[in-house]
Design a protein around this motif. Sequence first.
Motif, mmCIF file in Angstrom:
data_model
loop_
_atom_site.group_PDB
_atom_site.id
_atom_site.type_symbol
_atom_site.label_atom_id
_atom_site.label_comp_id
_atom_site.label_asym_id
_atom_site.label_seq_id
_atom_site.Cartn_x
_atom_site.Cartn_y
_atom_site.Cartn_z
ATOM 1 N N GLN A 1 0.841 -1.202 0.000
ATOM 2 C CA GLN A 1 0.000 0.000 0.000
ATOM 3 C C GLN A 1 0.868 1.241 0.000
ATOM 4 O O GLN A 1 1.860 1.308 0.728
ATOM 5 C CB GLN A 1 -0.929 0.022 1.206
ATOM 6 N N VAL B 1 0.445 5.455 0.338
ATOM 7 C CA VAL B 1 -0.441 6.554 0.681
ATOM 8 C C VAL B 1 0.322 7.860 0.525
ATOM 9 O O VAL B 1 1.174 8.198 1.351
ATOM 10 C CB VAL B 1 -0.995 6.416 2.109
ATOM 11 N N SER C 1 -2.378 3.421 -6.204
ATOM 12 C CA SER C 1 -2.723 4.282 -5.086
ATOM 13 C C SER C 1 -3.494 5.496 -5.590
ATOM 14 O O SER C 1 -3.732 5.631 -6.790
ATOM 15 C CB SER C 1 -1.443 4.715 -4.357
#
Length: 121
Positions: free
Chosen positions: A2, A4, A112
């Motif tokens: 992930q 961010v 993302s």
Amino acid sequence: VQFVESGGGMVQPGGSLRLSCAVSGLSVGAYEMSWVRQARGKGPEWVSGMNPSGSHTYYKDGMKGRFTMSKDNAKNTLYLQMSNVSAEDAALYYCAKSSDVATIVRTAHFLSQGTQVTVSS
């Protein structure tokens, strides 16, 4: 994995901004990492990259000296310090593993949400 991204916003021409990318699921100290951006109406383009040790950074022509990529292994976070920005720098900025950049550029499929940089006086 992930990513961010954060830190985007509105900046005046000639101004500065620092983008961040918090990474989970992989160690930024173990992989070559990159920043990629996509301006409205254009395809993705690679912006900068850094080797796993952080000893080498690479920049697209025209960005070296204005952009500085760095990372904090302890925080597993990448940074992109942007300075002397121009209208051409307005885009969504993403981080990614460097090994994924070619696919991202070809497909415009990002993993993302990115962070938006708007340049306006």
